[in-house]
Design a protein around this motif. Structure first.
Motif, PDB file in Angstrom:
ATOM      1  N   GLY A  78     -11.538  53.625  62.959  1.00  0.00           N
ATOM      2  CA  GLY A  78     -10.633  52.491  62.938  1.00  0.00           C
ATOM      3  C   GLY A  78      -9.203  52.935  62.697  1.00  0.00           C
ATOM      4  N   ALA A  79      -8.279  51.977  62.798  1.00  0.00           N
ATOM      5  CA  ALA A  79      -6.855  52.280  62.666  1.00  0.00           C
ATOM      6  C   ALA A  79      -6.469  52.654  61.245  1.00  0.00           C
ATOM      7  N   GLU A  80      -7.325  52.389  60.255  1.00  0.00           N
ATOM      8  CA  GLU A  80      -6.992  52.736  58.876  1.00  0.00           C
ATOM      9  C   GLU A  80      -7.001  54.254  58.647  1.00  0.00           C
ATOM     10  N   SER A  81      -7.676  54.998  59.497  1.00  0.00           N
ATOM     11  CA  SER A  81      -7.724  56.462  59.364  1.00  0.00           C
ATOM     12  C   SER A  81      -6.563  57.085  60.138  1.00  0.00           C
ATOM     13  N   LEU A  82      -5.776  57.902  59.453  1.00  0.00           N
ATOM     14  CA  LEU A  82      -4.666  58.582  60.119  1.00  0.00           C
ATOM     15  C   LEU A  82      -5.202  59.854  60.767  1.00  0.00           C
ATOM     16  N   ASN A 113      -9.991  57.821  68.933  1.00  0.00           N
ATOM     17  CA  ASN A 113     -10.306  56.583  69.646  1.00  0.00           C
ATOM     18  C   ASN A 113     -11.450  55.843  68.964  1.00  0.00           C
ATOM     19  N   SER A 114     -11.600  54.596  69.318  1.00  0.00           N
ATOM     20  CA  SER A 114     -12.626  53.743  68.729  1.00  0.00           C
ATOM     21  C   SER A 114     -13.771  53.514  69.699  1.00  0.00           C
ATOM     22  N   SER A 115     -13.938  54.432  70.649  1.00  0.00           N
ATOM     23  CA  SER A 115     -14.954  54.252  71.691  1.00  0.00           C
ATOM     24  C   SER A 115     -16.120  55.217  71.581  1.00  0.00           C
ATOM     25  N   SER A 141      -1.384  57.921  65.383  1.00  0.00           N
ATOM     26  CA  SER A 141      -2.735  57.432  65.141  1.00  0.00           C
ATOM     27  C   SER A 141      -2.838  56.021  65.713  1.00  0.00           C
ATOM     28  N   MET A 142      -4.051  55.472  65.713  1.00  0.00           N
ATOM     29  CA  MET A 142      -4.220  54.123  66.229  1.00  0.00           C
ATOM     30  C   MET A 142      -3.324  53.135  65.483  1.00  0.00           C
ATOM     31  N   GLN A 193      -5.919  43.345  64.626  1.00  0.00           N
ATOM     32  CA  GLN A 193      -7.131  43.627  65.379  1.00  0.00           C
ATOM     33  C   GLN A 193      -7.872  44.801  64.738  1.00  0.00           C
ATOM     34  N   LYS A 194      -9.200  44.741  64.756  1.00  0.00           N
ATOM     35  CA  LYS A 194      -9.986  45.825  64.176  1.00  0.00           C
ATOM     36  C   LYS A 194      -9.749  47.125  64.935  1.00  0.00           C
ATOM     37  N   PHE A 195      -9.773  47.057  66.254  1.00  0.00           N
ATOM     38  CA  PHE A 195      -9.515  48.222  67.095  1.00  0.00           C
ATOM     39  C   PHE A 195      -8.391  47.882  68.072  1.00  0.00           C
ATOM     40  N   PRO A 196      -7.332  48.696  68.134  1.00  0.00           N
ATOM     41  CA  PRO A 196      -6.214  48.415  69.038  1.00  0.00           C
ATOM     42  C   PRO A 196      -6.522  48.885  70.462  1.00  0.00           C
ATOM     43  N   SER A 197      -7.558  48.317  71.041  1.00  0.00           N
ATOM     44  CA  SER A 197      -8.065  48.848  72.304  1.00  0.00           C
ATOM     45  C   SER A 197      -8.732  47.744  73.115  1.00  0.00           C
ATOM     46  N   VAL A 198      -8.667  47.859  74.430  1.00  0.00           N
ATOM     47  CA  VAL A 198      -9.449  47.031  75.345  1.00  0.00           C
ATOM     48  C   VAL A 198      -9.995  47.952  76.427  1.00  0.00           C
TER      49      VAL A 198
END
Length: 529
Positions: A138-142, A147-149, A451-452, A457-462
């Motif tokens: 997730g975006a909380e980890s630097l 990626n979140s995939s 980083s993200m 949003q939980k994940f900055p991704s689509v």
């Protein structure tokens, strides 16, 4: 024995107008005579310049004026001898530029050390303790452009602490090992036992292992498990049920594996961009073998006080210069990434050089060694372009192979060549039928941390794995970036933050032929006006 005694050396022999006169004088302690030839020049007696044969142009080219205007001010000399204030000013500049260069040249090692320090900070310290993003990152980890995939699992080895060390992996993972200077060691492409021996190891090497002899003690192993059909748990289980890391000395009695979940945890894996960086770098130099680096690079670090076996203790003057040097190095690194010089050494970073496209690749010219077209010339800008924002060095992530692995497109600026503004709305068109055997994803990153991007949003991704993503009538996808979602495109939107910038990575998992031969191309990211 005869000796020729010359008057000023600039006088040429063809100017001699008087005969050579030999003078003999007794040598101490014997009857032998030393004859000394004294050349006298007629030109001297007739008032001719001893420099008559040297042109003014030549003299000017080798001389130093008493005042020289430079970018750091006026430098003053007395007939070529620098005045004390000039020497002081030049040394300040020299130490600053060396500090700047040390930041950029030390970046690979500093980045890898930060990755290991980050894993240790959440409890993955011993050889059998492995950090894993079992519920995705997730975006909380630097973490540089994670990626979140996919599921990441990252063992790190310490061959000084544990001696020869084994990593066992199953089939189905993308894996690579890098040394403490972030240099590629090997891929882990298939199931097997991979044995890493410490520098200088001369003990017995058993059969049944793929054996590697890295130049460093610390080794960073990057493992990625692909998520298929949205089954994150299965991807994580492939790692946790099969990966083993242990000292060779404990082969018969392997320690129990402990997987430390990093998902949902806020921690840092990125090297500092302030003066603390040099202490970070010094720790690497002190821990690793002298032979890790070539003499030239060691000399650069030593010139600012970082030398193996010696305490790094900069005085107040040097602390100020180090702070200036790293500020310049950081600015240079960002400039190289955001605006690479395509007309010089960075032409190979463009994915679509036949257009004015902003899409870039991570590895310039897909070269993971950064050693130029001839394999002999280091491209330091290409090395910075990779190590400042990215991690994991492996040829498997540089050259796309149809139907396997992954490939990437990155863009830092919009279609007008401007950095992205988090307060504005932008649009990216993904044409119909994205050519992937698995899925595609677009992820947004924070320009400060690389980083993200952290947002609501939980994940900055689509991407293609999203069930509710909206497809246009022609089969294309309109992806939006901005503080608010356009009406009807909430599932095609990544939130951005006012007063923050961002950049984008497009990931193509198992890319197919139209991506590789570039007959299918993503659009540019355009400002919605």
């Amino acid at each position: 024995m005869f000796y020729l005694a010359f008057l000023p050396q600039c006088c040429s022999l063809n100017k001699v107008s008087k005969p050579i006169k030999y003078i003999s004088r007794p040598q101490a302690g014997g009857m032998e005579m030393k004859k000394t030839a004294i050349l006298t020049m007629a030109a001297l007696f007739y008032g001719q310049s001893v420099l008559a044969d040297v042109s003014k142009e030549v003299l000017d080219s080798i001389s130093t004026p008493n005042e020289v205007e430079t970018s750091i001010g006026t430098l003053k000399f007395l007939d070529g001898a620098p005045l004390p204030e000039t020497a002081e000013k030049v040394y300040d500049y020299l130490d600053t530029t060396r500090a700047m260069d040390a930041f950029m040249k030390g970046m690979p090692g500093a980045s890898l050390k930060a990755l290991i320090d980050g894993a240790h900070s959440i409890g993955a310290v011993e050889v059998n303790e492995v950090m894993i993003f079992d519920k995705l990152m997730g975006a909380e980890s630097l973490f540089l452009t994670g990626n979140s995939s996919t599921v990441y699992a990252i063992p790190d080895l310490d061959l000084k602490r544990d001696g020869p060390t084994v990593v066992e992996v199953p089939d189905g993972l993308l894996g690579a090992a890098n040394d403490a200077w972030f240099r590629f060691i090997n891929n882990l492409p298939t199931a097997g036992k991979y044995l890493y021996l410490p520098p200088g190891y001369d003990g017995l090497v058993p059969d049944g292992f793929a054996v590697y002899r890295p130049k460093t003690y610390r080794i960073w192993v990057f493992l990625r498990s692909s998520v298929k059909n949205g089954d994150v748990e299965a991807a994580a289980s492939l790692v946790m049920d099969n990966v083993k890391v242990y000292p060779l000395s404990k082969f018969a009695d392997k320690p129990e594996m402990k997987f430390v979940s990093a998902s949902g945890k806020a921690f840092n894996t990125i090297h500092p961009n302030n003066s603390e960086y040099y202490h970070h770098l010094d720790e690497i130099i002190q821990y690793e073998p002298l032979e890790m680096l070539d003499a030239e690079t060691r000399g650069l670090f030593a010139s600012i006080g970082i030398e193996k076996g010696k305490k790094f203790d900069p005085d107040e003057r040097m602390k100020k210069l180090l702070a200036d040097g790293i500020a310049l190095g950081n600015a240079a690194s960002r400039s190289i990434i955001w605006y690479p010089r395509y007309d010089k050494n960075m032409k190979g970073v463009r994915i679509y050089p036949d257009t004015d496209s902003n899409w870039m690749m991570g590895y310039t010219a897909r070269n993971v060694f950064f050693n130029g077209e001839n394999g002999q010339t280091m491209n330091t800008d290409a090395r910075i372009t990779f190590h400042y924002p990215y991690t994991a060095v492996t040829p498997a992530m540089a050259a796309p192979r149809e139907g396997t692995g992954s490939d990437y497109g990155i863009t830092y600026i919009d279609s007008d060549k401007q950095p992205f503004d988090g307060a504005k709305t932008y649009k990216l068109t993904i044409p119909a039928d994205p050519p992937v055997g698995n899925f595609w994803a677009v992820t947004v990153y924070d320009t400060q941390t690389r980083s993200m991007l952290q947002s609501n949003q939980k994940f900055p991704s689509v991407g293609g794995n999203d069930e509710d993503i909206k497809k246009n009538k022609d089969g294309s996808y309109s992806i939006y970036f901005g503080p608010k979602a356009p009406k009807g495109y909430e599932n095609n939107w990544v939130e951005t933050i006012p007063d923050k910038s961002w950049f984008v990575i497009l990931r193509m998992y198992s890319p197919l032929k139209p991506w590789i031969d570039q007959t299918w191309r993503p659009g540019e990211i355009e400002l919605v006006k």
